[in-house]
Motif scaffolding. Structure first.
Motif, PDB file in Angstrom:
ATOM      1  N   ILE A 141       0.804  -1.097   0.002  1.00 30.79           N
ATOM      2  CA  ILE A 141      -0.009  -0.062  -0.067  1.00 30.79           C
ATOM      3  C   ILE A 141       0.849   1.263   0.282  1.00 30.79           C
ATOM      4  O   ILE A 141       0.434   2.223  -0.741  1.00 30.79           O
ATOM      5  N   VAL A 142       1.978   1.171   0.751  1.00 28.32           N
ATOM      6  CA  VAL A 142       2.726   2.361   1.062  1.00 28.32           C
ATOM      7  C   VAL A 142       3.635   2.664  -0.516  1.00 28.32           C
ATOM      8  O   VAL A 142       3.605   3.844  -0.812  1.00 28.32           O
ATOM      9  N   GLY A 143       4.000   1.332  -1.001  1.00 34.37           N
ATOM     10  CA  GLY A 143       4.451   1.569  -2.458  1.00 34.37           C
ATOM     11  C   GLY A 143       3.494   2.182  -3.531  1.00 34.37           C
ATOM     12  O   GLY A 143       3.761   2.979  -4.419  1.00 34.37           O
ATOM     13  N   LEU A 144       2.134   1.763  -3.465  1.00 33.21           N
ATOM     14  CA  LEU A 144       1.366   2.427  -4.338  1.00 33.21           C
ATOM     15  C   LEU A 144       1.119   3.802  -4.110  1.00 33.21           C
ATOM     16  O   LEU A 144       0.944   4.669  -5.091  1.00 33.21           O
ATOM     17  N   VAL A 145       0.950   4.282  -2.940  1.00 31.50           N
ATOM     18  CA  VAL A 145       0.922   5.600  -2.431  1.00 31.50           C
ATOM     19  C   VAL A 145       2.078   6.435  -3.098  1.00 31.50           C
ATOM     20  O   VAL A 145       1.850   7.462  -3.653  1.00 31.50           O
TER      21      VAL A 145
END
Length: 84
Positions: free
Chosen positions: A74-78
């Motif tokens: 999720i952090v990578g997508l953000v």
């Protein structure tokens, strides 16, 4: 003593998740990701899945690693990171 154990297991869980996802944020980042991953796992898999409840089992660590991997994705997508 339990806080020290939570921090150590959180560091291990965060490190394992960062190895799986290919991200590396350092000692503190891995520890925070591991602890937050345990919270995510506790939310996804039920309250007993988190090592933060006091019972450290192999399954609670596995669930926490899965939660930390989800958190890192999720952090990578953000951040706009592309996963290959």
């Amino acid at each position: 003593m339990s806080l020290l154990i939570i921090l150590l297991v959180g560091m291990l869980v965060g490190w394992l998740a960062s190895v799986v996802t290919g991200t590396g944020g350092g000692f503190i980042f891995d520890m925070v990701v591991g602890i937050l991953g345990a919270l995510v796992a506790g939310w996804l898999f039920g309250g007993g899945a988190s090592f933060l409840t006091g019972a450290i089992t192999l399954m609670s660590v596995v669930y926490s690693v899965v939660g930390a991997i989800i958190l890192l994705l999720i952090v990578g997508l953000v951040r706009g990171r592309r996963w290959v």
